[in-house]
Design a protein around this motif. Structure first.
Motif, PDB file in Angstrom:
ATOM      1  N   ALA A  31      -8.125  16.581   6.969  1.00  0.00           N
ATOM      2  CA  ALA A  31      -6.631  16.130   6.399  1.00  0.00           C
ATOM      3  C   ALA A  31      -6.730  14.841   5.029  1.00  0.00           C
ATOM      4  N   ASN A  32      -7.546  15.159   4.354  1.00  0.00           N
ATOM      5  CA  ASN A  32      -8.125  13.536   3.202  1.00  0.00           C
ATOM      6  C   ASN A  32      -6.240  12.462   3.301  1.00  0.00           C
ATOM      7  N   LEU A  33      -6.424  11.586   3.271  1.00  0.00           N
ATOM      8  CA  LEU A  33      -5.508  10.578   3.209  1.00  0.00           C
ATOM      9  C   LEU A  33      -6.095   9.843   1.689  1.00  0.00           C
ATOM     10  N   GLN A  34      -4.905   8.824   1.161  1.00  0.00           N
ATOM     11  CA  GLN A  34      -5.195   8.293  -0.162  1.00  0.00           C
ATOM     12  C   GLN A  34      -4.150   7.123   0.015  1.00  0.00           C
ATOM     13  N   ASN A  35      -4.644   6.008  -0.464  1.00  0.00           N
ATOM     14  CA  ASN A  35      -4.387   5.072  -0.507  1.00  0.00           C
ATOM     15  C   ASN A  35      -4.622   4.785  -2.419  1.00  0.00           C
ATOM     16  N   PRO A  36      -3.421   5.213  -3.029  1.00  0.00           N
ATOM     17  CA  PRO A  36      -3.406   4.967  -4.193  1.00  0.00           C
ATOM     18  C   PRO A  36      -3.559   3.518  -4.960  1.00  0.00           C
ATOM     19  N   ARG A  37      -2.888   2.659  -4.685  1.00  0.00           N
ATOM     20  CA  ARG A  37      -2.423   1.697  -4.544  1.00  0.00           C
ATOM     21  C   ARG A  37      -3.492   0.007  -4.397  1.00  0.00           C
ATOM     22  N   PRO A  38      -3.375  -1.163  -5.712  1.00  0.00           N
ATOM     23  CA  PRO A  38      -3.839  -1.640  -4.792  1.00  0.00           C
ATOM     24  C   PRO A  38      -3.126  -2.450  -3.945  1.00  0.00           C
ATOM     25  N   GLY A  39      -3.135  -2.142  -2.833  1.00  0.00           N
ATOM     26  CA  GLY A  39      -2.796  -3.209  -1.567  1.00  0.00           C
ATOM     27  C   GLY A  39      -3.769  -2.334  -0.474  1.00  0.00           C
ATOM     28  N   LEU A  40      -3.741  -3.322   0.516  1.00  0.00           N
ATOM     29  CA  LEU A  40      -4.738  -3.658   1.296  1.00  0.00           C
ATOM     30  C   LEU A  40      -3.652  -2.713   2.719  1.00  0.00           C
ATOM     31  N   MET A  41      -4.578  -2.162   3.702  1.00  0.00           N
ATOM     32  CA  MET A  41      -3.846  -1.595   4.859  1.00  0.00           C
ATOM     33  C   MET A  41      -4.112  -1.636   5.627  1.00  0.00           C
ATOM     34  N   PRO A  99       1.140  -0.792   0.137  1.00  0.00           N
ATOM     35  CA  PRO A  99      -0.114   0.133   0.159  1.00  0.00           C
ATOM     36  C   PRO A  99       0.755   1.364  -0.250  1.00  0.00           C
ATOM     37  N   ASP A 100       0.291   1.987  -0.028  1.00  0.00           N
ATOM     38  CA  ASP A 100       1.065   3.546  -0.445  1.00  0.00           C
ATOM     39  C   ASP A 100       0.345   5.116   0.384  1.00  0.00           C
ATOM     40  N   MET A 101       0.410   6.212   0.474  1.00  0.00           N
ATOM     41  CA  MET A 101      -0.638   7.060   1.131  1.00  0.00           C
ATOM     42  C   MET A 101      -0.123   8.076   0.556  1.00  0.00           C
ATOM     43  N   LYS A 102      -0.484   8.801   0.831  1.00  0.00           N
ATOM     44  CA  LYS A 102      -0.622  10.313  -0.115  1.00  0.00           C
ATOM     45  C   LYS A 102      -1.306  11.206   0.393  1.00  0.00           C
ATOM     46  N   LEU A 103      -0.595  12.689   0.953  1.00  0.00           N
ATOM     47  CA  LEU A 103      -1.830  13.433   1.993  1.00  0.00           C
ATOM     48  C   LEU A 103      -1.676  14.545   1.468  1.00  0.00           C
ATOM     49  N   ASN A 120      -7.224   1.598  -3.629  1.00  0.00           N
ATOM     50  CA  ASN A 120      -7.751   2.458  -4.650  1.00  0.00           C
ATOM     51  C   ASN A 120      -9.216   3.395  -3.383  1.00  0.00           C
ATOM     52  N   SER A 121      -8.432   4.056  -2.372  1.00  0.00           N
ATOM     53  CA  SER A 121      -9.688   5.010  -1.729  1.00  0.00           C
ATOM     54  C   SER A 121      -8.916   5.756  -0.805  1.00  0.00           C
ATOM     55  N   ASN A 122      -9.602   7.001  -0.326  1.00  0.00           N
ATOM     56  CA  ASN A 122      -9.311   7.829   0.166  1.00  0.00           C
ATOM     57  C   ASN A 122     -10.493   8.535   1.424  1.00  0.00           C
ATOM     58  N   PHE A 123     -10.192   8.897   2.385  1.00  0.00           N
ATOM     59  CA  PHE A 123     -11.016   9.559   3.637  1.00  0.00           C
ATOM     60  C   PHE A 123     -10.350  10.413   4.523  1.00  0.00           C
ATOM     61  N   ASN A 124     -11.517  11.417   4.872  1.00  0.00           N
ATOM     62  CA  ASN A 124     -10.415  12.683   5.466  1.00  0.00           C
ATOM     63  C   ASN A 124     -10.103  12.053   6.816  1.00  0.00           C
ATOM     64  N   TYR A 125      -9.134  12.797   7.203  1.00  0.00           N
ATOM     65  CA  TYR A 125      -9.068  12.098   8.689  1.00  0.00           C
ATOM     66  C   TYR A 125      -8.979  13.258   9.604  1.00  0.00           C
ATOM     67  N   ALA A 126     -10.321  13.104  10.841  1.00  0.00           N
ATOM     68  CA  ALA A 126     -10.314  14.226  11.437  1.00  0.00           C
ATOM     69  C   ALA A 126      -9.831  14.122  12.422  1.00  0.00           C
TER      70      ALA A 126
END
Length: 216
Positions: free
Chosen positions: A77-87, A57-61, A118-124
């Motif tokens: 803070a919008n965090l994204q995992n742009p790769r097909p790997g489970l985190m 997996p990977d992470m982008k801010l 391949n997901s993203n969410f807003n970390y609060a």
């Protein structure tokens, strides 16, 4: 149900689900009183793979901004995992400071989280009892996940006065309390108590004087 895989073979996985819900029939005729209509639905989890290769997996801010969810002020803070790997076993630790300063104005830590591919969410990061003022801030974010993965981000963001005004008068926005009426009410109560005590003392003194005159 059939699903068409991407034309290019994928490594890692695609995670999703099939949402199942019973189709509504003809609307029931209106009846007097309270009526309750139950609806049932469930999700069948689906994992699609074409190889046994596990993709890291990977992470982008992405964007960082002031926002609000359920009437609670927070930094998002919008965090994204742009790769097909489970985190999995994701742990995030954050702090917010004013730009160029070291004093922490907000901080937050969460663990036992996960991010699907391949997901993203807003970390609060909740404001709590802190009222941010307009200005530029620095978010420092550290994240770790199962497998020894670690990410470190430092990103500046701006909070405008317009944003602060739009977030006012909400559940957790500190309000300036006006205690003037409490003091006025307390003063009136004290004066009434003093008046009652003086009246009782005068009445007792008058009764004592009457008793003395009758004894003579």
């Amino acid at each position: 149900m059939t699903y068409k895989m991407p034309s290019k073979k994928i490594d890692g996985m695609i995670l999703g689900g099939v949402y199942v819900k019973k189709m509504a029939g003809k609307e029931a005729k209106a009846k007097k009183g309270v009526t309750i209509t139950n609806q049932f639905a469930y999700v069948i989890g689906v994992r699609l793979r074409e190889s046994s290769v596990d993709v890291a997996p990977d992470m982008k801010l992405n964007e960082v901004r002031a926002g609000q969810i359920n009437a609670y002020n927070q930094v998002e803070a919008n965090l994204q995992n742009p790769r097909p790997g489970l985190m999995s076993q994701l742990k995030v630790k954050t702090k917010v400071t004013e730009v160029g300063k070291t004093k922490v104005v907000l901080q937050n830590e969460k663990s036992n989280m996960a991010m699907v591919p391949n997901s993203n969410f807003n970390y609060a990061i909740p404001w709590g009892d802190t009222q941010l003022k307009a200005g530029t801030y620095t978010l420092t974010l550290d994240a770790t996940a199962k497998g020894g993965y670690h990410w470190h981000f430092v990103k500046n963001f701006t909070v405008t006065q317009k944003q602060i005004n739009s977030l006012k008068n909400k559940i957790n926005t500190p309000q300036q309390h006006n205690y003037l009426w409490w003091f006025v009410a307390g003063g009136i109560l004290i004066i009434l108590l003093l008046a009652i005590i003086i009246y009782l003392l005068l009445k007792r003194k008058r009764n004592d004087d009457d008793d003395k005159q009758e004894s003579k």
